[in-house]
Design a protein around this motif. Structure first.
Motif, PDB file in Angstrom:
ATOM      1  N   ASN A   1       0.853  -1.180   0.000  1.00  0.00           N
ATOM      2  CA  ASN A   1       0.000   0.000   0.000  1.00  0.00           C
ATOM      3  C   ASN A   1       0.891   1.234   0.000  1.00  0.00           C
ATOM      4  OD1 ASN A   1      -2.478  -1.420   0.176  1.00  0.00           O
ATOM      5  ND2 ASN A   1      -2.134  -1.742   2.360  1.00  0.00           N
ATOM      6  N   MET A   2       0.793   2.020  -1.043  1.00  0.00           N
ATOM      7  CA  MET A   2       1.696   3.149  -1.215  1.00  0.00           C
ATOM      8  C   MET A   2       0.973   4.470  -0.966  1.00  0.00           C
ATOM      9  SD  MET A   2       4.475   1.535  -1.955  1.00  0.00           S
ATOM     10  CE  MET A   2       5.575   2.879  -2.413  1.00  0.00           C
ATOM     11  N   VAL A   3       1.700   5.395  -0.379  1.00  0.00           N
ATOM     12  CA  VAL A   3       1.226   6.755  -0.131  1.00  0.00           C
ATOM     13  C   VAL A   3       2.204   7.702  -0.810  1.00  0.00           C
ATOM     14  CG1 VAL A   3       0.835   8.535   1.614  1.00  0.00           C
ATOM     15  CG2 VAL A   3       0.099   6.180   2.053  1.00  0.00           C
ATOM     16  N   ARG A   4       1.694   8.593  -1.665  1.00  0.00           N
ATOM     17  CA  ARG A   4       2.565   9.540  -2.379  1.00  0.00           C
ATOM     18  C   ARG A   4       2.270  10.963  -1.929  1.00  0.00           C
ATOM     19  NH1 ARG A   4       3.520   8.768  -8.585  1.00  0.00           N
ATOM     20  NH2 ARG A   4       4.911   7.230  -7.627  1.00  0.00           N
ATOM     21  N   ILE A   5       3.355  11.693  -1.644  1.00  0.00           N
ATOM     22  CA  ILE A   5       3.241  13.080  -1.211  1.00  0.00           C
ATOM     23  C   ILE A   5       4.176  13.946  -2.047  1.00  0.00           C
ATOM     24  CG2 ILE A   5       3.566  14.687   0.715  1.00  0.00           C
ATOM     25  CD1 ILE A   5       2.772  12.448   2.601  1.00  0.00           C
TER      26      ILE A   5
ATOM     27  N   GLU B   1       2.921  24.519  -0.217  1.00  0.00           N
ATOM     28  CA  GLU B   1       1.850  23.573   0.099  1.00  0.00           C
ATOM     29  C   GLU B   1       2.413  22.152   0.107  1.00  0.00           C
ATOM     30  OE1 GLU B   1      -1.929  26.018  -1.818  1.00  0.00           O
ATOM     31  OE2 GLU B   1      -1.068  24.351  -2.953  1.00  0.00           O
ATOM     32  N   LEU B   2       1.783  21.303   0.880  1.00  0.00           N
ATOM     33  CA  LEU B   2       2.115  19.876   0.948  1.00  0.00           C
ATOM     34  C   LEU B   2       0.906  19.116   0.441  1.00  0.00           C
ATOM     35  CD1 LEU B   2       4.360  17.922   2.052  1.00  0.00           C
ATOM     36  CD2 LEU B   2       2.991  17.778   4.150  1.00  0.00           C
ATOM     37  N   TRP B   3       1.113  18.225  -0.546  1.00  0.00           N
ATOM     38  CA  TRP B   3      -0.005  17.572  -1.219  1.00  0.00           C
ATOM     39  C   TRP B   3       0.093  16.052  -1.155  1.00  0.00           C
ATOM     40  CZ3 TRP B   3      -4.307  19.143  -4.171  1.00  0.00           C
ATOM     41  CH2 TRP B   3      -4.521  20.536  -4.197  1.00  0.00           C
TER      42      TRP B   3
END
Length: 274
Positions: A116-120, A145-147
């Motif tokens: 499970n990947m989370v991209r920021i 900003e952080l997205w």
């Protein structure tokens, strides 16, 4: 849409400028050239499994990422990563420099990965002429900003700017966004209305004109027609998925079975498996 702004950041402009200047001497690669329809995307690893710049693509692995020489050459960016995230979940951090007038082919990511990947995204240099998208929504990720970007959904980037767009893109293996963030996730993560790009519908005359490109489509003009369709995604209300629908319809009308096969195979590579 699922992508959203996580937070606003107070960036140290002087320290950021020093890091950006240092990045001019980096060795870049074209690992993601398959997803650029026109223009240039240069990227390099800041953190990865081995700590080596030779490791340029994503893959599953156990453990946490290690900084590369380029990561170590950006002390302010590395400090930001360490301050914002629980780096034990970090797998990759990439420094990505998109040239002016470049557009991504719409695509979905993590197709080849099991976790499970989370991209920021951390925008480091950009302006309001650079757009990102998720399905049929087009938006701006602004400096400071952080997205969070849901890369499992169809997404793209279009630069209509006169200068490079520079982002640090961090990929984590985690069950949730909250798991990777230092501090609490905002109760109502948002996409500010001013970040959303309003686009007119693709009206029938313009759609007919696009389909009329079938008369000019051949192996020499294929790339230009594809690029035009992607730009229409950012300028009118057609989704990233519809770019492929239109491309296949134009290829079909051209009478060139080989070009229809090319469009169909490219869609599968970008959207289904690779």
């Amino acid at each position: 849409m699922r992508s959203h702004r996580i937070a606003t950041l107070r960036l140290d402009e002087e320290r950021l400028a020093v890091d950006l200047a240092a990045s001019g001497d980096f060795t870049y690669n074209d690992s993601y050239a398959d997803f650029i329809s026109t223009g240039l995307l240069r990227s390099t690893m800041l953190w990865n499994q081995s700590g080596s710049l030779a490791e340029s693509s994503l893959g599953d692995y156990e453990g946490s990422a290690r900084p590369t020489p380029h990561g170590e050459a950006l002390p302010y960016v590395s400090e930001l990563i360490g301050r914002l995230f629980h780096t034990r979940y970090l797998k990759y951090a990439r420094f990505m420099r998109l040239a002016p007038a470049s557009v991504y082919v719409p695509h979905r990511d993590f197709l080849e990965l099991k976790g499970n990947m989370v991209r920021i995204h951390i925008p480091l240099q950009t302006d309001d002429s650079v757009f990102a998208s998720e399905e049929n929504a087009v938006f701006r990720m602004r400096l400071g900003e952080l997205w969070y970007l849901d890369a499992t959904r169809t997404h793209s980037v279009g630069s209509f700017s006169a200068r490079d767009r520079i982002h640090v893109v961090c990929d984590f293996t985690a069950e949730s966004l909250q798991q990777v963030l230092v501090g609490e996730l905002p109760a109502d993560p948002d996409v500010p209305p001013g970040n959303i790009v309003e686009r007119p519908p693709l009206d029938e005359p313009r759609r007919s004109a696009l389909l009329g490109l079938a008369a000019t489509l051949d192996e020499h003009t294929y790339q230009e027609v594809q690029t035009l369709l992607i730009k229409q995604h950012f300028l009118t209300e057609i989704s990233g998925d519809e770019v492929f629908v239109l491309m296949k319809e134009i290829a079909g009308r051209s009478g060139r079975a080989d070009l229809l096969d090319r469009a169909t195979e490219h869609e599968e590579y970008c959207m289904v498996r690779r």
